[in-house]
Design a protein around this motif. Sequence first.
Motif, PDB file in Angstrom:
ATOM      1  N   THR A  67       0.713  -1.251   0.056  1.00 37.76           N
ATOM      2  CA  THR A  67       0.124   0.197   0.211  1.00 37.76           C
ATOM      3  C   THR A  67       0.957   1.128  -0.126  1.00 37.76           C
ATOM      4  O   THR A  67       0.640   2.088  -0.821  1.00 37.76           O
ATOM      5  CB  THR A  67      -0.894  -0.030   1.133  1.00 37.76           C
ATOM      6  OG1 THR A  67      -1.842  -1.295   1.053  1.00 37.76           O
ATOM      7  CG2 THR A  67      -1.916   1.415   1.364  1.00 37.76           C
ATOM      8  N   CYS A  70       2.430   1.420  -3.442  1.00 38.23           N
ATOM      9  CA  CYS A  70       1.398   1.819  -4.508  1.00 38.23           C
ATOM     10  C   CYS A  70       0.760   3.272  -4.437  1.00 38.23           C
ATOM     11  O   CYS A  70       0.813   3.972  -5.381  1.00 38.23           O
ATOM     12  CB  CYS A  70       0.321   0.730  -4.649  1.00 38.23           C
ATOM     13  SG  CYS A  70       0.806  -0.772  -5.333  1.00 38.23           S
ATOM     14  N   ASP A  71       0.287   3.390  -3.206  1.00 37.35           N
ATOM     15  CA  ASP A  71      -0.270   4.774  -2.979  1.00 37.35           C
ATOM     16  C   ASP A  71       0.810   6.038  -3.162  1.00 37.35           C
ATOM     17  O   ASP A  71       0.286   7.004  -3.571  1.00 37.35           O
ATOM     18  CB  ASP A  71      -1.226   4.942  -1.879  1.00 37.35           C
ATOM     19  CG  ASP A  71      -2.482   3.864  -1.956  1.00 37.35           C
ATOM     20  OD1 ASP A  71      -2.583   3.176  -2.878  1.00 37.35           O
ATOM     21  OD2 ASP A  71      -2.941   3.726  -0.831  1.00 37.35           O
ATOM     22  N   ASN A  73       3.169   6.118  -5.110  1.00 31.97           N
ATOM     23  CA  ASN A  73       3.569   6.288  -6.570  1.00 31.97           C
ATOM     24  C   ASN A  73       2.330   6.293  -7.223  1.00 31.97           C
ATOM     25  O   ASN A  73       2.640   6.611  -8.548  1.00 31.97           O
ATOM     26  CB  ASN A  73       4.588   5.225  -6.771  1.00 31.97           C
ATOM     27  CG  ASN A  73       5.908   5.442  -5.982  1.00 31.97           C
ATOM     28  OD1 ASN A  73       6.790   6.279  -6.449  1.00 31.97           O
ATOM     29  ND2 ASN A  73       6.109   4.395  -5.128  1.00 31.97           N
ATOM     30  N   ASP A  74       1.328   6.289  -7.072  1.00 38.19           N
ATOM     31  CA  ASP A  74      -0.140   6.307  -7.628  1.00 38.19           C
ATOM     32  C   ASP A  74      -0.062   5.230  -8.861  1.00 38.19           C
ATOM     33  O   ASP A  74      -0.203   5.655 -10.006  1.00 38.19           O
ATOM     34  CB  ASP A  74      -0.265   7.667  -8.227  1.00 38.19           C
ATOM     35  CG  ASP A  74      -1.462   8.014  -8.901  1.00 38.19           C
ATOM     36  OD1 ASP A  74      -2.613   7.273  -8.279  1.00 38.19           O
ATOM     37  OD2 ASP A  74      -1.948   8.658  -9.841  1.00 38.19           O
ATOM     38  N   VAL A  75       0.392   4.008  -8.375  1.00 40.78           N
ATOM     39  CA  VAL A  75       0.387   2.730  -9.459  1.00 40.78           C
ATOM     40  C   VAL A  75      -0.469   1.840  -8.639  1.00 40.78           C
ATOM     41  O   VAL A  75      -0.705   1.890  -7.449  1.00 40.78           O
ATOM     42  CB  VAL A  75       1.528   2.304  -9.335  1.00 40.78           C
ATOM     43  CG1 VAL A  75       2.684   3.476 -10.226  1.00 40.78           C
ATOM     44  CG2 VAL A  75       2.368   1.899  -8.151  1.00 40.78           C
ATOM     45  N   PRO A  76      -1.037   0.660  -9.666  1.00 37.29           N
ATOM     46  CA  PRO A  76      -1.907  -0.333  -8.979  1.00 37.29           C
ATOM     47  C   PRO A  76      -0.968  -1.544  -8.595  1.00 37.29           C
ATOM     48  O   PRO A  76       0.099  -1.781  -9.095  1.00 37.29           O
ATOM     49  CB  PRO A  76      -2.791  -0.518 -10.288  1.00 37.29           C
ATOM     50  CG  PRO A  76      -1.733  -0.385 -11.460  1.00 37.29           C
ATOM     51  CD  PRO A  76      -0.982   0.764 -11.031  1.00 37.29           C
ATOM     52  N   PRO A 111      -4.323  -1.344  -1.331  1.00 42.51           N
ATOM     53  CA  PRO A 111      -3.885  -0.135  -1.968  1.00 42.51           C
ATOM     54  C   PRO A 111      -5.261   0.515  -2.752  1.00 42.51           C
ATOM     55  O   PRO A 111      -6.541  -0.098  -2.854  1.00 42.51           O
ATOM     56  CB  PRO A 111      -2.925  -0.556  -3.103  1.00 42.51           C
ATOM     57  CG  PRO A 111      -2.427  -1.693  -2.539  1.00 42.51           C
ATOM     58  CD  PRO A 111      -3.556  -2.510  -1.803  1.00 42.51           C
ATOM     59  N   SER A 112      -5.081   1.660  -3.180  1.00 39.37           N
ATOM     60  CA  SER A 112      -6.166   2.213  -3.596  1.00 39.37           C
ATOM     61  C   SER A 112      -6.761   1.735  -4.870  1.00 39.37           C
ATOM     62  O   SER A 112      -7.808   1.634  -5.194  1.00 39.37           O
ATOM     63  CB  SER A 112      -5.776   3.796  -3.920  1.00 39.37           C
ATOM     64  OG  SER A 112      -5.685   4.607  -2.815  1.00 39.37           O
ATOM     65  N   GLU A 113      -5.900   1.050  -5.661  1.00 41.25           N
ATOM     66  CA  GLU A 113      -6.324   0.461  -6.977  1.00 41.25           C
ATOM     67  C   GLU A 113      -5.603  -1.127  -7.021  1.00 41.25           C
ATOM     68  O   GLU A 113      -4.424  -1.304  -6.787  1.00 41.25           O
ATOM     69  CB  GLU A 113      -5.673   1.079  -8.013  1.00 41.25           C
ATOM     70  CG  GLU A 113      -6.202   0.651  -9.465  1.00 41.25           C
ATOM     71  CD  GLU A 113      -5.690   1.406 -10.730  1.00 41.25           C
ATOM     72  OE1 GLU A 113      -5.987   0.690 -11.949  1.00 41.25           O
ATOM     73  OE2 GLU A 113      -5.135   2.312 -10.278  1.00 41.25           O
TER      74      GLU A 113
END
Length: 231
Positions: A67, A70-71, A73-76, A111-113
């Motif tokens: 998490t 990912c979050d 670096n704004d990646v899934p 994570p967000s995505e």
Amino acid sequence: MLVVGFPTGALQANCYLLASGEGEACVVVDPGQDAVEPIAEALRKHRLSPVAVLLTHGHFDHAFSVTPVCDGNDVPAWIHPDDRDMLSDPLKGVSRETAAFFGGQLAMREPSEVRELADGVTLDLAGLSLLVDHTPGHTGGSVMFRAGTGEGGRLVLSGDTLFAGSIGRTDLPGGDHAAMLESLRHKVLTLPDDTVVLPGHGPSSTIGRERAGNPFLVGLDDRPAAPRRGM
């Protein structure tokens, strides 16, 4: 291809960064405990930009930092659906002894995505083509990632399906020894001998070396297939 690998956390799970070269986009594989800073350092050193995090399975020693990586670096994150629950319930897949070691509490969140992996799918990420092999046994959602290199070689990130000289344990919640044997027979032993193995723990190897000397693989392709369980 650029491959950067290092062990992380109390259980020394291997984390890898893969890219086509220095200064390029990359994928992060299995960001375990205490992986955030080593990953950030490797990104700076090699001038890499992460585009995705890939998980070979859901055990916390491989996914604990998913998490923040990912979050941050704004990646899934990519994971097989059978292991997705462990991203928010990390104690689900561990032994009582391991849970006790961490005081019965180990907090994680998704994570967000999150994107789900499927067997036989090729992921085109960071200029790389990564083929997904579903290899249940260690966990229900274990996968391996296969890739070719620009130099003509090939490698497999085997997670906890295959180690140098050993295989992943199958006595944890979600483990299945019969399924592991099928995965080894049909997804590991079918790979070319020159394939480099980057495992979830321990040193690298090759399929040829493991075929010849790994006691869990020797003769396995000559044995009759395990009977399939009924519905």
